[in-house]
Motif scaffolding. Structure first.
Motif, PDB file in Angstrom:
ATOM      1  N   UNK A 165     -34.425  70.447   4.484  1.00 42.42           N
ATOM      2  CA  UNK A 165     -34.958  71.582   5.234  1.00 42.42           C
ATOM      3  C   UNK A 165     -33.835  72.236   6.032  1.00 42.42           C
ATOM      4  N   UNK A 166     -33.525  73.463   5.691  1.00 41.48           N
ATOM      5  CA  UNK A 166     -32.350  74.145   6.226  1.00 41.48           C
ATOM      6  C   UNK A 166     -32.603  74.759   7.602  1.00 41.48           C
ATOM      7  N   UNK A 167     -31.508  74.857   8.357  1.00 43.89           N
ATOM      8  CA  UNK A 167     -31.482  75.678   9.560  1.00 43.89           C
ATOM      9  C   UNK A 167     -30.346  76.686   9.401  1.00 43.89           C
ATOM     10  N   UNK A 168     -30.626  77.939   9.792  1.00 43.13           N
ATOM     11  CA  UNK A 168     -29.651  79.009   9.667  1.00 43.13           C
ATOM     12  C   UNK A 168     -29.380  79.583  11.059  1.00 43.13           C
ATOM     13  N   UNK A 169     -28.112  79.616  11.437  1.00 47.28           N
ATOM     14  CA  UNK A 169     -27.690  80.233  12.686  1.00 47.28           C
ATOM     15  C   UNK A 169     -26.697  81.340  12.357  1.00 47.28           C
ATOM     16  N   UNK A 170     -26.883  82.517  12.931  1.00 50.90           N
ATOM     17  CA  UNK A 170     -25.987  83.637  12.650  1.00 50.90           C
ATOM     18  C   UNK A 170     -25.639  84.353  13.944  1.00 50.90           C
ATOM     19  N   UNK A 171     -24.392  84.827  14.016  1.00 47.40           N
ATOM     20  CA  UNK A 171     -23.893  85.465  15.232  1.00 47.40           C
ATOM     21  C   UNK A 171     -23.021  86.655  14.862  1.00 47.40           C
ATOM     22  N   UNK A 172     -23.319  87.808  15.445  1.00 42.85           N
ATOM     23  CA  UNK A 172     -22.471  88.993  15.323  1.00 42.85           C
ATOM     24  C   UNK A 172     -22.035  89.387  16.725  1.00 42.85           C
ATOM     25  N   UNK A 173     -20.738  89.385  16.966  1.00 36.53           N
ATOM     26  CA  UNK A 173     -20.184  89.640  18.296  1.00 36.53           C
ATOM     27  C   UNK A 173     -19.140  90.739  18.202  1.00 36.53           C
ATOM     28  N   UNK A 174     -19.333  91.802  18.979  1.00 37.13           N
ATOM     29  CA  UNK A 174     -18.427  92.948  18.972  1.00 37.13           C
ATOM     30  C   UNK A 174     -17.904  93.167  20.392  1.00 37.13           C
ATOM     31  N   UNK A 175     -16.594  93.243  20.526  1.00 35.58           N
ATOM     32  CA  UNK A 175     -15.958  93.456  21.826  1.00 35.58           C
ATOM     33  C   UNK A 175     -15.094  94.702  21.763  1.00 35.58           C
ATOM     34  N   UNK A 176     -15.255  95.583  22.754  1.00 38.32           N
ATOM     35  CA  UNK A 176     -14.466  96.818  22.802  1.00 38.32           C
ATOM     36  C   UNK A 176     -13.884  96.989  24.197  1.00 38.32           C
ATOM     37  N   UNK A 177     -12.576  97.175  24.253  1.00 40.88           N
ATOM     38  CA  UNK A 177     -11.875  97.387  25.514  1.00 40.88           C
ATOM     39  C   UNK A 177     -11.724  98.893  25.738  1.00 40.88           C
ATOM     40  N   UNK A 178     -12.532  99.428  26.634  1.00 43.31           N
ATOM     41  CA  UNK A 178     -12.489 100.864  26.922  1.00 43.31           C
ATOM     42  C   UNK A 178     -11.169 101.227  27.580  1.00 43.31           C
ATOM     43  N   UNK A 179     -10.785 100.458  28.558  1.00 44.37           N
ATOM     44  CA  UNK A 179      -9.475 100.558  29.198  1.00 44.37           C
ATOM     45  C   UNK A 179      -8.973  99.136  29.394  1.00 44.37           C
ATOM     46  N   UNK A 180      -7.796  98.991  29.982  1.00 46.32           N
ATOM     47  CA  UNK A 180      -7.278  97.648  30.222  1.00 46.32           C
ATOM     48  C   UNK A 180      -8.098  96.906  31.272  1.00 46.32           C
ATOM     49  N   UNK A 181      -8.881  97.631  32.054  1.00 52.41           N
ATOM     50  CA  UNK A 181      -9.676  97.011  33.114  1.00 52.41           C
ATOM     51  C   UNK A 181     -11.175  96.995  32.821  1.00 52.41           C
ATOM     52  N   UNK A 182     -11.617  97.702  31.796  1.00 48.63           N
ATOM     53  CA  UNK A 182     -13.044  97.842  31.530  1.00 48.63           C
ATOM     54  C   UNK A 182     -13.333  97.514  30.074  1.00 48.63           C
ATOM     55  N   UNK A 183     -14.262  96.589  29.839  1.00 47.87           N
ATOM     56  CA  UNK A 183     -14.621  96.212  28.475  1.00 47.87           C
ATOM     57  C   UNK A 183     -16.125  96.031  28.362  1.00 47.87           C
ATOM     58  N   UNK A 184     -16.631  96.222  27.144  1.00 46.06           N
ATOM     59  CA  UNK A 184     -18.043  96.009  26.847  1.00 46.06           C
ATOM     60  C   UNK A 184     -18.132  95.083  25.637  1.00 46.06           C
ATOM     61  N   UNK A 185     -19.268  94.402  25.555  1.00 47.53           N
ATOM     62  CA  UNK A 185     -19.477  93.439  24.485  1.00 47.53           C
ATOM     63  C   UNK A 185     -20.943  93.465  24.090  1.00 47.53           C
ATOM     64  N   UNK A 186     -21.210  93.359  22.801  1.00 47.26           N
ATOM     65  CA  UNK A 186     -22.590  93.295  22.299  1.00 47.26           C
ATOM     66  C   UNK A 186     -22.683  92.133  21.330  1.00 47.26           C
TER      67      UNK A 186
END
Length: 482
Positions: A317-338
């Motif tokens: 009986x299988x278990x499936x785990x999946x992850x999509x991670x995106x990181x964007x550095x808007x400036x050297x001091x400000x970043x967002x991640x989804x």
């Protein structure tokens, strides 16, 4: 991570065998290059084999040059040996999760912050490591050994590796023990291989205190991603910006043989893209697959709690785990991640999935402002469970009866705002150490009308339906790292 660790993933992709908690600190370490032994004799134009090998290692574009670690101070002008590169780190984290409205003394939906209104020694984590360093002809080798003591160790065991030696609120757990090698094979930039015990390579929030932006965890990092795995992971560098990951392991927080949860292997498969758009964009798409249930018999305690064993059918009986991670550095001091996370389990017919957004702003050298927003769906109510005993989570993994309570099928919303303050008044006196204070305010809410918070279930009815729709917590931890 951050690889439950994304820091561990960054180390793997970059060919650097660092403990996750030390990654940021090591970036500021000395950048001295490898010093060849001696120099060419004018009477002998061809360098000796030893010098030739070390010069070749120094110039290898896929390996960092040999660098001194922080444990030894090589003599000036003397060639570095491999052991001069040893790195040691120690981190201490203590904190409190304040919840004046709980009727149980617990915070529902949290592993490490489960105890409300109680000052807790979360972890004392120590490590000794060596970055992957050149040994000639394009090859490199490194290693990491790390262990943790504290209340967090209750939820970060590897069954068969010290699990159950301590049974109280404060336990210990080995967290990393792996050998890392770089192989100049097949692909232009070679292959990196890790073998042994390592953090799971998924999730934006890691177990080490400084491998996540907040004291508390989001639901996805606690309940979907693997915590610890024992096995082998190969990272094939398809290009300068793209890697392919393949691995085989024993499963989440288990080992092979009698300490495994079943007789079938599990493993990773995924791709990563890093330093895109002039270093501003990173993307990780990773899955973990395999049977995860226990193939032992169901056991029942005298109080009426069951174990997690379901018999031989668990092997298929299988278990499936999946992850999509995106990181964007808007400036050297400000970043967002989804981040998007998904789990499906054939054995329990469970589905869980969630989306989390992060914002991080370095307001100054001493202060970083962080924000996190999450929506998480537990389709059966069985995924988000509260383990109530100090050994409940460990027992759930090793097929012993365990106490818990959970909620009906629920869609959770979570919003957290906090900061990381590194006061110069303290840190300027700590030498190589850093003190960080992280206060946060967090609101959790049921978005579909269930009432899972601030109450507990019983052995006869572990599903909480008489609690509250909201949970407001005021949390803060202090982290001292060397």
């Amino acid at each position: 991570m951050f690889c439950k660790n994304s820091f561990a993933l960054l180390c793997l992709l970059g060919g650097v065998a660092l403990p996750a908690v030390a990654h940021a600190q090591a970036a500021a370490s000395s950048n001295h290059g490898f010093t060849p032994v001696g120099s060419p004799n004018p009477n002998h134009p061809t360098p000796s084999p030893t010098v030739q090998l070390k010069e070749e290692a120094q110039l290898d574009p896929d390996l960092s040059a040999m660098q001194p670690g922080n444990l030894f101070t090589p003599k000036k002008g003397k060639a570095l040996t491999y052991w001069d590169g040893l790195v040691g780190h120690l981190t201490v984290e203590t904190g409190i999760a304040g919840n004046p409205w709980t009727k149980t003394g617990r915070n529902f939906g949290q592993f490490y912050l489960d105890r409300a209104n109680t000052v807790t020694l979360n972890q004392i984590m120590g490590s000794i490591s060596h970055p992957i360093s050149p040994v000639g002809h394009g090859y490199g080798i490194g290693f990491v050994f790390e262990a943790m003591y504290g209340s967090d160790a209750r939820f970060d065991p590897t069954i068969g590796m010290g699990s159950g030696n301590l049974t109280g609120q404060y336990q210990w757990a080995p967290t990393q023990a792996h050998i890392d090698v770089h192989l100049p094979w097949v692909f232009k930039h070679g292959i990196d291989v890790q073998a042994g015990q390592m953090y799971g390579l998924m999730g934006a929030e890691g177990t080490p205190a400084l491998a996540r932006p907040f004291y508390s965890f989001n639901y996805g990092s606690d309940y979907i991603v693997p915590f610890e795995t024992v096995g082998v992971v190969a990272t094939m560098h398809l290009s300068h910006h793209m890697d392919w990951l393949v691995g085989i392991d024993a499963g989440n927080s288990t080992t092979f043989g009698r300490n495994g949860n079943n007789s079938r292997p599990k493993g990773y498969f995924g791709f990563t893209w890093h330093n895109l758009m002039n270093g501003k964009l990173n993307i990780n798409a990773i899955g973990h697959f395999g049977p995860q249930s226990n193939n032992g018999p169901t056991r029942v305690s005298s109080e009426g709690w069951n174990s997690a064993g379901i018999g031989p059918k668990a092997n298929g009986l299988m278990q499936y785990n999946a992850d999509l991670l995106v990181t964007y550095h808007i400036t050297k001091d400000l970043s967002v991640q989804a981040e998007g996370l998904f789990l499906h389990d054939d054995a329990s017919r469970d589905d869980a999935y969630g989306v989390t957004g992060y914002l991080s702003w370095d307001v100054s050298k001493a202060f970083t402002l962080n924000a996190r927003a999450e929506i998480f769906r537990d389709n059966t109510g069985a995924i988000i469970s509260q383990y109530t005993g100090t050994m409940s989570y460990v027992n759930s993994l090793r097929n012993r009866p365990f106490s818990y309570f959970n909620a009906p099928p629920t869609t959770y919303g979570e919003l957290t705002v906090g900061g990381a303050y590194r006061p110069d008044l303290i840190n300027r006196h700590l030498g190589k150490g850093t003190f960080t204070l992280r206060p946060e305010i967090r609101i959790d809410k049921s978005l579909n009308g269930t009432r899972p918070f601030n109450r507990a279930g019983t052995v006869d009815n572990p599903v909480v339906t008489h609690g509250t729709e909201n949970m407001l917590t005021f949390n803060c931890d202090a982290v001292l790292g060397f």
